[in-house]
Structures are given as structure tokens and as C-alpha cells.
Design an enzyme around this catalytic site. Sequence first.
Site, short mmCIF file in Angstrom:
data_model
loop_
_atom_site.label_atom_id
_atom_site.label_comp_id
_atom_site.label_asym_id
_atom_site.label_seq_id
_atom_site.Cartn_x
_atom_site.Cartn_y
_atom_site.Cartn_z
N ASP A 1 8.00 22.44 1.88
CA ASP A 1 8.70 22.91 3.08
C ASP A 1 10.13 22.38 3.15
O ASP A 1 11.07 23.12 3.44
CB ASP A 1 7.93 22.45 4.33
CG ASP A 1 6.64 23.23 4.53
OD1 ASP A 1 6.40 24.20 3.79
OD2 ASP A 1 5.87 22.85 5.43
N ILE A 2 10.28 21.08 2.90
CA ILE A 2 11.60 20.47 3.00
C ILE A 2 12.51 20.94 1.87
O ILE A 2 13.69 21.26 2.07
CB ILE A 2 11.50 18.94 3.02
CG1 ILE A 2 10.76 18.45 4.27
CG2 ILE A 2 12.89 18.30 2.95
CD1 ILE A 2 11.45 18.79 5.57
#
Length: 397
Positions: free
Chosen positions: A172-173
Site C-alpha cells: 500500500d505504501i
Amino acid sequence: MTVLQTPPLKGLRVLDLSRLLPGPFLTLLLADQGADVTKIEAPSGGDWVRWIPPLCGPISIQFSALNRGKKSIALNLKSPDGVEILKRLVKDADVLVESFRPGVMDRLGVGYDALSKLNPALVYVAVTGYGQDGAYKDRAGHDLNYSSLAATVGLTGKLGGDPIMAGFQLADISGALYGVIGALSAVYARQNDGQGRFVDVSLAESALSFNVLTLASEFNGTDPVVRGGDRLGGGAACYQLYECSDGGWFSVGALEPKFWHLFCDVVEKPEWKIRHMGDDEALKKDIAALFKTRTRDEWEAIFSRVDACCEPVLNLNELDAHPLHTSRKNFFDLKQSPDHPPLRQARTPLMAPEHTQNVSPAPDLGEHTRQLLAQAGYSTEQIDTFIKSGTASGSSN
């Protein structure tokens, strides 16, 4: 004397239709650099992270961390009027970010093909688990799934042990970071040809890219890379985590010979100098036994006097007071409404510490609906009609 400069993305107009973590973190990075970010949320609940406990007033503290400095407009994109409002907003936007599955925006009539006709300069960033095409494009997933299919989960753990999850959302990051790179690259290219672009961000591929070194070895080396066996993944004694006598941990990153020799001198083990690299399980056990003779703080005091690439493993509750972070002003208090205390938050790395004082708190759902609709040219009567029909809503309506 430090001169306070204007944030570099001031004036960049961003529409954020994403939710959860990847898209909102992407637009947080833009907002922290001065971009004007507007969240477009469904009137019935908005971004799901809003309601994840614990709350500060009506807003989740996690939502606040991801959405500070943004505005919120609540629009029902399943209604014809909601679609038309979005189209009007897009005409003045530089960047649009969305995180629906491939095809959803097209079915709503607001995909890239439709919106780029209204605004040819629009940079459209689509963040999905597996990309816009390919065998998995319609498959559901979360960070753990994306990282598993990228082998980052499979590589993490001890030699001969089970795979373990990272303590943060790697896919996600990293996807958010690639989304920022893609968006700003497209904005830069637009200066040359005046054309916007479609940016396809796959979270699985974002995680995959973090295996750049291990993939090079796996594809082109003589020996397969195994969990916990790679030099930088637990295979080397000189690049390892060691437990201390009090249960704390210490990181040893003495990869280069000069650092390893210094480490050996500090711990008074000159005979270890010739055992620098290689799969030396006996050396790992010897170093592990050594670190068990002192507490983490005692080891920190010893290694703080030398540059041997040896540092304590900090816990979350130690970060705010650590000199690394205090000297860099990595944390700040984000003011809330007068009825609620400020929230302690982390500055994103490129955000100037001086700019943290002027950041607005995360918005209530639809807090800026009336304001943004008026700026888009709608009359008070039209806005009232939108709200009455459920096309739009706002916290003060």
C-alpha cells in the site's frame, strides 16, 4: 537563517476519489507539499477509515493522519447529477486519483476516456491491487495478498522458519509512492506537450519492485535465494538483529570491512575480523551470546561513541523522544477543533517542519460541499436541491 519557502506543489489541484490507505497516503504526500486536495466521498459514510476506532470527536485518528490538509465534498456518483458535478470539478483539476477496480469509473461514465475529453491536460492516477489489465485485474485483495504474490512475504523470516508479515503495509505504501512519482512525472511531461496521462499503479508490482536485489540474484545467480539466507535478509552475522539481556534488541549493520573491524574492536573480539562475510551460523550464535550480556541501553551507550553502524531497535513509544526525531522535528501537534485536543502526528519526509504549523485538520464528511459547489458555479438554490435529493451532503447542511 532559514527562509520559509512556498510549498512546491502550491496551486496543484487534486481530486481524490480513493479510500483506505494507498490513495489517501498518495494524496497526503501531495497535500503536505502544498497541493490543494479535495476528497470526493460517498454521502453514506464516506471513506471507511473515518470510523476506525479510536476516534477524536467524530473522526478516526487514523483518518486524521491520512487526510490532514484536505477538503471534503460528499457526492453520490451513482446519480446523474453527481456525475455531472464531478465532471464540472474535473475541468479545473490537474490530477485525479481513484482506487476502484478496473472498469468501475468507466461504468459510472467518469473514466479516463470520458474525463480526458473534458480536460485533455488531466493526469488520471488509478491505484489498484493488480493493475488495469492482466490475469488478476478483477481480483480482490489487500496488502498482505499483494505482498505475498510479490514474494516480499515469502522472503521475510528466519532461515528455515515460517514467513512473517511486515509490521506495516508495504504494498500500500510503496504503491502510494509510485503514484506520486507517476503523477508528478505526468505533470512534468504535460509542460512539454500540454497532454495529460493515465497512470496505472499496481500495488503488487510496487511491492515486487522492492525485491530488486534479490530478484537479480535469483534470476542470474548460481544459488537460489531462500528466506533468511540472503546477506541482507538474515544470512550474514554482520547484518543481523540481536536480543539483549533485558529483552530489547540491537541492529548490527557492519557490512563494510571498516565498520566490521570497528565493531570487533569495540566488543574486544579481534579474532572475529576474518569472519566477516559468509554463512557463519557459529558466529551468529557467538554474537547473540555476547549481546545477551548487556541491556539494550548499555549497548547503545557503548556504540554511541563510534560509527560502526550499530543502533538500537526502537519501539513506537520511544520515537517521539529520541534525539534523531526531535532534532529533525519529525513529529508535530495537529490542531483540532476547540472541543478536542491536538493530535500528535508524523511529518512526511519532504514536508518542511515550518509548514506543519499551518496544516488544517482532516475534514468532516462533506465539510466543504457547499463551498466547493459554489466555487464550481452552482447557485445556492441548486446546491439546496442537490442536498435535498441526496446527490450531495455536507456536515453543516
